[in-house]
Scaffold this motif. Structure first.
Motif, PDB file in Angstrom:
ATOM      1  N   LYS A  54      42.066  34.347  40.306  1.00  0.00           N
ATOM      2  CA  LYS A  54      42.703  34.721  39.049  1.00  0.00           C
ATOM      3  C   LYS A  54      41.665  35.114  38.007  1.00  0.00           C
ATOM      4  N   LEU A  55      40.615  34.301  37.883  1.00  0.00           N
ATOM      5  CA  LEU A  55      39.577  34.607  36.900  1.00  0.00           C
ATOM      6  C   LEU A  55      38.855  35.904  37.254  1.00  0.00           C
ATOM      7  N   PHE A  56      38.665  36.148  38.542  1.00  0.00           N
ATOM      8  CA  PHE A  56      38.023  37.404  38.924  1.00  0.00           C
ATOM      9  C   PHE A  56      38.894  38.598  38.546  1.00  0.00           C
ATOM     10  N   GLY A  57      40.193  38.451  38.733  1.00  0.00           N
ATOM     11  CA  GLY A  57      41.088  39.531  38.335  1.00  0.00           C
ATOM     12  C   GLY A  57      41.018  39.806  36.849  1.00  0.00           C
ATOM     13  N   LEU A  58      40.968  38.758  36.039  1.00  0.00           N
ATOM     14  CA  LEU A  58      40.829  38.927  34.596  1.00  0.00           C
ATOM     15  C   LEU A  58      39.503  39.578  34.246  1.00  0.00           C
ATOM     16  N   LEU A  59      38.447  39.150  34.930  1.00  0.00           N
ATOM     17  CA  LEU A  59      37.127  39.744  34.688  1.00  0.00           C
ATOM     18  C   LEU A  59      37.134  41.230  35.007  1.00  0.00           C
ATOM     19  N   ALA A  60      37.671  41.577  36.155  1.00  0.00           N
ATOM     20  CA  ALA A  60      37.705  42.987  36.557  1.00  0.00           C
ATOM     21  C   ALA A  60      38.482  43.823  35.541  1.00  0.00           C
ATOM     22  N   ALA A  61      39.621  43.307  35.090  1.00  0.00           N
ATOM     23  CA  ALA A  61      40.395  44.034  34.087  1.00  0.00           C
ATOM     24  C   ALA A  61      39.637  44.125  32.774  1.00  0.00           C
ATOM     25  N   GLY A  62      38.959  43.039  32.395  1.00  0.00           N
ATOM     26  CA  GLY A  62      38.255  43.007  31.118  1.00  0.00           C
ATOM     27  C   GLY A  62      37.116  44.002  31.029  1.00  0.00           C
ATOM     28  N   VAL A  63      36.444  44.238  32.137  1.00  0.00           N
ATOM     29  CA  VAL A  63      35.323  45.190  32.118  1.00  0.00           C
ATOM     30  C   VAL A  63      35.788  46.609  32.432  1.00  0.00           C
ATOM     31  N   GLY A  64      37.101  46.784  32.539  1.00  0.00           N
ATOM     32  CA  GLY A  64      37.631  48.130  32.785  1.00  0.00           C
ATOM     33  C   GLY A  64      37.598  48.560  34.232  1.00  0.00           C
ATOM     34  N   ARG A  65      37.505  47.601  35.168  1.00  0.00           N
ATOM     35  CA  ARG A  65      37.480  47.923  36.587  1.00  0.00           C
ATOM     36  C   ARG A  65      38.525  47.095  37.331  1.00  0.00           C
ATOM     37  N   PRO A  66      39.818  47.215  36.981  1.00  0.00           N
ATOM     38  CA  PRO A  66      40.849  46.374  37.615  1.00  0.00           C
ATOM     39  C   PRO A  66      40.957  46.597  39.107  1.00  0.00           C
ATOM     40  N   GLU A  67      40.536  47.755  39.581  1.00  0.00           N
ATOM     41  CA  GLU A  67      40.659  48.043  41.011  1.00  0.00           C
ATOM     42  C   GLU A  67      39.768  47.146  41.862  1.00  0.00           C
ATOM     43  N   LEU A  68      38.732  46.554  41.257  1.00  0.00           N
ATOM     44  CA  LEU A  68      37.837  45.686  42.026  1.00  0.00           C
ATOM     45  C   LEU A  68      38.586  44.476  42.587  1.00  0.00           C
ATOM     46  N   ALA A  69      39.567  43.992  41.858  1.00  0.00           N
ATOM     47  CA  ALA A  69      40.315  42.817  42.314  1.00  0.00           C
ATOM     48  C   ALA A  69      41.151  43.110  43.549  1.00  0.00           C
ATOM     49  N   HIS A  70      41.404  44.397  43.825  1.00  0.00           N
ATOM     50  CA  HIS A  70      42.209  44.777  44.984  1.00  0.00           C
ATOM     51  C   HIS A  70      41.364  45.345  46.119  1.00  0.00           C
ATOM     52  N   ASP A  71      40.067  45.463  45.893  1.00  0.00           N
ATOM     53  CA  ASP A  71      39.151  45.933  46.931  1.00  0.00           C
ATOM     54  C   ASP A  71      39.052  44.851  48.008  1.00  0.00           C
ATOM     55  N   PRO A  72      39.289  45.162  49.274  1.00  0.00           N
ATOM     56  CA  PRO A  72      39.250  44.132  50.323  1.00  0.00           C
ATOM     57  C   PRO A  72      37.909  43.408  50.411  1.00  0.00           C
ATOM     58  N   ARG A  73      36.833  44.035  49.938  1.00  0.00           N
ATOM     59  CA  ARG A  73      35.528  43.362  49.953  1.00  0.00           C
ATOM     60  C   ARG A  73      35.467  42.230  48.935  1.00  0.00           C
ATOM     61  N   PHE A  74      36.362  42.261  47.945  1.00  0.00           N
ATOM     62  CA  PHE A  74      36.293  41.296  46.854  1.00  0.00           C
ATOM     63  C   PHE A  74      37.612  40.537  46.657  1.00  0.00           C
ATOM     64  N   ALA A  75      38.518  40.621  47.596  1.00  0.00           N
ATOM     65  CA  ALA A  75      39.868  40.077  47.415  1.00  0.00           C
ATOM     66  C   ALA A  75      39.872  38.554  47.285  1.00  0.00           C
ATOM     67  N   ARG A  76      39.041  37.888  48.069  1.00  0.00           N
ATOM     68  CA  ARG A  76      38.961  36.426  48.016  1.00  0.00           C
ATOM     69  C   ARG A  76      37.533  36.003  47.686  1.00  0.00           C
ATOM     70  N   ASN A  77      37.403  34.753  47.268  1.00  0.00           N
ATOM     71  CA  ASN A  77      36.068  34.283  46.889  1.00  0.00           C
ATOM     72  C   ASN A  77      35.079  34.406  48.042  1.00  0.00           C
ATOM     73  N   SER A  78      35.501  34.030  49.260  1.00  0.00           N
ATOM     74  CA  SER A  78      34.584  34.122  50.398  1.00  0.00           C
ATOM     75  C   SER A  78      34.152  35.569  50.644  1.00  0.00           C
ATOM     76  N   ASP A  79      35.062  36.520  50.390  1.00  0.00           N
ATOM     77  CA  ASP A  79      34.689  37.935  50.517  1.00  0.00           C
ATOM     78  C   ASP A  79      33.658  38.308  49.451  1.00  0.00           C
ATOM     79  N   ARG A  80      33.858  37.800  48.245  1.00  0.00           N
ATOM     80  CA  ARG A  80      32.926  38.136  47.170  1.00  0.00           C
ATOM     81  C   ARG A  80      31.549  37.540  47.414  1.00  0.00           C
ATOM     82  N   VAL A  81      31.517  36.341  47.973  1.00  0.00           N
ATOM     83  CA  VAL A  81      30.225  35.749  48.313  1.00  0.00           C
ATOM     84  C   VAL A  81      29.524  36.589  49.375  1.00  0.00           C
ATOM     85  N   GLU A  82      30.267  37.032  50.370  1.00  0.00           N
ATOM     86  CA  GLU A  82      29.688  37.844  51.452  1.00  0.00           C
ATOM     87  C   GLU A  82      29.161  39.168  50.931  1.00  0.00           C
ATOM     88  N   HIS A  83      29.853  39.760  49.975  1.00  0.00           N
ATOM     89  CA  HIS A  83      29.463  41.078  49.451  1.00  0.00           C
ATOM     90  C   HIS A  83      28.912  40.967  48.029  1.00  0.00           C
TER      91      HIS A  83
END
Length: 375
Positions: free
Chosen positions: A258-287
């Motif tokens: 949830k916080l990542f989604g807010l962050l992505a929207a706040g910086v003007g990049r809401p699509e990052l929250a839906h990118d499969p590389r960043f969808a879950r925390n474990s994905d974000r750690v990996e990438h």
């Protein structure tokens, strides 16, 4: 918080403080703030070592190190090396509920003031010993914060691969151990009040550090994997690190989806929250590397203070890197009253850092400044 002289939660508790330097004096100061009467025993003519640890010094020539952990205490000069001094110390103990020391293990025993002797004479006493490495096989090892940060693993996970092992910028292990000492003392007093039975409380720097390293120590205990220094990155969360803006780094702690989604929207990049590389925390750690590059590309459009105001308003945990002056100013701006002045007749007021616990009925008080060296 209040400066009014009201009975504290520990009013009526008397403490004989044989501590020096940081861990034990920090513990006894916290007890004193909460109403305990603390008598600090110091070497005649010399006092606590930290009286000479400077610079910096106050305008009155006192060590700011000593001032940091010794308010609300009475000081007595006692020569523990003499029979008369030991007799005086024993008389002091007889009037107390708690005894605290952080000599090397076995020192109090050699002085005739060891826990077994004291408890035999005063069964309701709480005797707290603070050591570096315990009273067993490590009893001969001196306990200094820097050394424990090194051998206890903290330095190995602090810093970056480029910097190499790095100590924390304050004697954090001493402080944590002091907090553990307070917890043990209060629990022992609770037991004493219920049963009349005193006991020995032991804390040591190494065990306190291993406990305080929580997830890092647990990761090793569970998996056998040894953690490494990762700079400002987190081994299990992303983004949870420093991100560069147009002027200076911003600490960002988007610790869930949830916080990542807010962050992505706040910086003007809401699509990052839906990118499969960043969808879950474990994905974000990996990438992590790719994610950081994407976020910093957006964050570099504005300065850190802009993002702090915007993202904090959205509920995203973040903040610029403050120096200590800015940190105190922030606490003051938030109404936390971080610094109090303590005065007594014939002496200039001494600024002191606020006790960290707020209590609605029995708040901490700032009754007396750290004592002058007794003559």
């Amino acid at each position: 918080m209040t400066d009014e002289l009201v009975p504290g939660a520990l009013a009526g508790v008397r403490v004989a403080d044989f501590g020096r330097v940081l861990a034990a004096p920090y513990a006894t100061m916290l007890l004193a703030d909460l109403g305990a009467e603390v008598v600090k025993v110091e070497r005649p003519g010399v006092g606590d070592e930290t009286r000479s640890w400077g610079p910096p010094w106050s305008d009155e020539g006192e060590s700011t190190y000593f001032l940091s952990v010794n308010r609300n205490k009475e000081s007595r000069a006692v020569d523990l090396g003499s029979p008369e001094g030991r007799e005086e110390a024993m008389a002091l103990v007889a009037s107390c509920d708690v005894v605290v020391d952080n000599f090397r293990a076995g020192t109090m025993d050699r002085l005739g003031l060891g826990p077994d002797e004291l408890l035999a004479r005063h069964p309701g006493l709480v005797v707290c010993s603070v050591t570096g490495f315990g009273s067993g096989e490590g009893a001969h090892l001196p306990g200094y914060d820097l050394v424990v940060q090194a051998v206890g693993g903290l330095m190995s996970v602090t810093g970056s691969p480029e910097s190499g092992p790095t100590k924390v910028g304050v004697a954090l292990v001493d402080v944590i151990t002091g907090l553990h000492a307070v917890t043990g003392i209060l629990a022992a007093l609770r037991h004493r009040d219920r049963t009349g039975e005193g006991q020995r409380v032991e804390v040591n720097l190494l065990s306190s550090l291993l406990s305080a390293m929580t997830n890092q120590t647990s990761a090793y205990a569970v998996t056998g994997q040894v953690p490494r220094a990762m700079g400002n990155e987190h081994p299990s969360i992303a983004p949870y690190e420093l991100l560069q803006t147009s002027d200076r780094p911003l600490a960002v702690a988007a610790a869930n989806d949830k916080l990542f989604g807010l962050l992505a929207a706040g910086v003007g990049r809401p699509e990052l929250a839906h990118d499969p590389r960043f969808a879950r925390n474990s994905d974000r750690v990996e990438h992590r590397r790719v994610l950081v590059a994407e976020l910093e590309d957006a964050l570099r459009e504005e300065p850190a203070d802009h993002w702090f105001d915007l993202l904090s308003g959205m509920g995203v945990p973040c903040g610029p890197i403050n120096d200590l002056g800015q940190a105190v100013a922030l606490a003051d701006r938030l109404g936390l009253s971080p610094v109090h002045e303590v005065a007594e007749p014939g002496r200039a007021p001494v600024p002191t850092v606020a006790h960290p616990i707020t209590m609605s009925r029995t708040p901490a008080t700032y009754r007396t400044p750290p004592p002058l060296l007794p003559r």
